[in-house]
Design a protein around this motif. Structure first.
Motif, mmCIF file in Angstrom:
data_model
loop_
_atom_site.group_PDB
_atom_site.id
_atom_site.type_symbol
_atom_site.label_atom_id
_atom_site.label_comp_id
_atom_site.label_asym_id
_atom_site.label_seq_id
_atom_site.Cartn_x
_atom_site.Cartn_y
_atom_site.Cartn_z
ATOM 1 N N UNK A 126 1.803 3.056 -3.001
ATOM 2 C CA UNK A 126 2.609 1.895 -2.513
ATOM 3 C C UNK A 126 1.926 1.923 -1.199
ATOM 4 N N UNK A 127 1.498 2.436 -0.552
ATOM 5 C CA UNK A 127 1.403 2.265 0.780
ATOM 6 C C UNK A 127 -0.277 2.037 0.850
ATOM 7 N N UNK A 128 -1.060 3.850 0.389
ATOM 8 C CA UNK A 128 -1.877 2.898 0.320
ATOM 9 C C UNK A 128 -2.061 1.800 -0.417
ATOM 10 N N UNK A 129 -1.869 0.939 -1.505
ATOM 11 C CA UNK A 129 -2.010 -0.181 -2.217
ATOM 12 C C UNK A 129 -1.697 -1.315 -1.445
ATOM 13 N N UNK A 130 -1.192 -0.852 -0.818
ATOM 14 C CA UNK A 130 -1.048 -2.258 0.939
ATOM 15 C C UNK A 130 -2.175 -1.390 1.689
ATOM 16 N N UNK A 131 -2.135 -1.099 2.077
ATOM 17 C CA UNK A 131 -3.534 -0.874 3.516
ATOM 18 C C UNK A 131 -5.063 -1.694 2.836
ATOM 19 N N UNK A 132 -4.765 -1.416 1.752
ATOM 20 C CA UNK A 132 -5.979 -2.099 1.055
ATOM 21 C C UNK A 132 -6.071 -3.103 0.495
ATOM 22 N N UNK A 133 -5.026 -4.550 0.785
ATOM 23 C CA UNK A 133 -5.019 -5.677 0.137
ATOM 24 C C UNK A 133 -5.251 -5.557 1.998
#
Length: 535
Positions: free
Chosen positions: A420-427
């Motif tokens: 989830x943290x990696x997905x947030x960073x992508x956003x």
């Protein structure tokens, strides 16, 4: 069965220990050499050039006098006799006179010493190597030595005696016998332990004599030689060095300068030198000596000596002068043909402060070796660990780390929010690009919002982990109970347990098991399974 771990993997020692065992270059200026068979032989050659034949004669006479009425092995007597020969050298460990030997690492120290002497004798048959246990009989810190633990029960000797502990009268130790009979139990081995305690402490009038008897009983079959250093003949060999300390006070300058260099490398110092590093022994007192103007004063008394009076006292009664922690190693190396000192991490730390002082006195600095460290466990404990899918390496974690790891292993919920943290960073990556193209002053706000949301996810992950730990409490406690069994009070077993606890289950054979499995130059922490041991 034995498993070994690198010291750094255990997380239970100091950075100094890790670096020393790994032979860091940062120690080169503070030592004679790192421990190895080849370096130990070189040390023997160097020591042989400086150790006087007359000193050998004094040493052997003192040991023969000490052992005159002792029942000991022929191997020990042969080792004493061998010290007369110029090709004989010693490997030494030392320790305080702890009640009933104190913590288990006392045993490991001596076994490390025995094994290294045996290995050197096998590797270099043209020389003799004798294992020595140096009794710290002149120490005066009674509170450090007046107890031992048996199954987490503290057995303590209370006494109002003062002075050098080796001279303490053991008569009042009879008061502990009912307590020992209760805790050791009625088994054959329990009764053997009570009898060993009685013979050591009730049939010998001083703590020195009792400890000498006890250590001799446990290790005489291996040829261990025990030395009691508070003898006039041995102290006489050290008069020049004691006189130098009284008059020139070189130790203070040398040790302080070397200590500063160690501290600059980030290592914690163990000892601080005094201007005078000697005590005076008088009427059950061990009194610190200070120099004031033209006389020497015994601290906390009205006793003072002029310079000439004190030097005459030293010449006539050297046994009344007692080296402190700074001078004791120098005394040891002056009177013994020693090539190696084996000690724990704290001992190595203070020895590393001393080499320049040795150099100033023209006495070879010995090779330093970290003693073996061991964790003992039973086949029953091993079965419990297998049932819980628990590895030995897991037990070296902190209790909180172990509880976290166990929770991750057995929970049916995915606690890891890294995806989830990696997905947030992508956003937020897109937002960073947008801010850079439109309004660069907006980039700081975007970065702050990103970090805030990442911190929020990490906080939620911790809360979820905490909730799962509560839910799985019983399962986690099973794992933590095994860890507490082997790491009492979150510390190493060897620093708490007494040999009697192992002896009660294994009998005297446990010493043979340790001797067969411990390798003094291995540089590794050993975990040994004993089939008949209950821990």
């Amino acid at each position: 069965m034995i498993d070994c771990f690198k010291y750094r993997e255990t997380q239970h020692f100091s950075e100094l220990v890790y670096d020393y065992v790994e032979q860091s270059e940062s120690f080169k200026e503070f030592i004679s050499n790192f421990p190895s068979y080849e370096n130990l032989e070189k040390q023997a050659i160097q020591k042989g050039k400086s150790y006087l034949k007359a000193s050998r004669e004094v040493l052997v006479d003192a040991l023969k006098s000490q052992y005159a009425y002792a029942e000991t092995s022929q191997k020990t007597r042969d080792n004493i006799e061998a010290l007369s020969f110029e090709n004989t050298f010693t490997i030494t460990t030392g320790h305080q006179l702890n009640l009933f030997t104190g913590p288990l690492y006392f045993i490991y120290k001596i076994i490390s010493t025995l094994n290294l002497a045996e290995e050197m004798n096998e590797k270099y048959p043209d020389k003799n190597f004798v294992p020595i246990y140096w009794m710290a009989s002149e120490d005066h810190d009674f509170d450090e030595i007046n107890f031992f633990n048996f199954k987490r029960k503290k057995i303590q000797w209370n006494s109002d005696q003062s002075g050098a502990v080796g001279e303490f009268n053991t008569e009042t130790l009879e008061d502990l016998i009912p307590e020992l009979e209760e805790v050791f139990g009625n088994s054959k081995r329990g009764q053997d332990l009570v009898q060993l305690f009685k013979k050591a402490y009730l049939e010998h009038s001083t703590l020195f004599e009792a400890t000498f008897y006890l250590v001799n009983q446990l290790f005489q079959s291996y040829g261990l030689v025990v030395i009691e250093p508070q003898k006039s003949s041995l102290k006489r060999l050290f008069i020049d060095e004691m006189k130098t300390d009284l008059l020139q006070q070189k130790a203070s300058d040398c040790v302080e300068e070397q200590s500063e260099r160690l501290a600059d490398k980030g290592y914690k110092l163990q000892v601080n030198p005094r201007e005078i590093n000697l005590f005076y022994l008088k009427e059950n007192q061990r009194l610190r000596i200070v120099q004031e103007e033209n006389h020497f004063q015994l601290v906390d008394t009205d006793i003072r000596f002029t310079k000439d009076e004190f030097l005459e006292e030293l010449e006539n009664h050297p046994e009344r002068f007692s080296p402190n922690v700074i001078m004791r190693p120098l005394y040891q190396e002056k009177i013994l043909p020693n090539i190696c000192y084996i000690g724990g991490g704290g001992e190595l730390a203070y020895w590393l402060q001393l080499k320049s002082y040795f150099d100033s006195q023209n006495i070879p600095f010995p090779i330093l070796l970290l003693r073996n460290s061991v964790m003992l466990y039973s086949d029953k404990t091993e079965k419990k660990m297998k049932n819980l899918d628990l590895n030995l390496s897991d037990l070296f974690l902190s209790p909180n780390q172990l509880a976290d790891k166990r929770t991750y292993q057995i929970t049916d919920i995915k606690i890891d929010f890294s995806q989830q943290i990696e997905h947030l960073k992508d956003q937020f990556s897109n937002l960073h690009q947008l801010a850079h193209r439109t309004d660069q002053s907006f980039e700081g706000a975007v970065a702050a919002q990103e970090q805030k949301q990442i911190n929020g996810l990490k906080h939620l992950e911790k809360r979820l982990l905490k909730a799962q730990k509560r839910k799985l409490k019983d399962e986690i406690n099973r794992v933590l109970s095994i860890q507490d069994l082997l790491f009492p009070d979150e510390g190493l077993q060897e620093r708490t347990l007494n040999f009697s606890e192992v002896y009660a289950d294994c009998g005297p054979d446990f010493i043979d098991i340790l001797k067969e499995n411990l390798k003094p130059l291995s540089g590794e922490f050993a975990c040994i399974r004993l089939n008949v041991y209950n821990t």
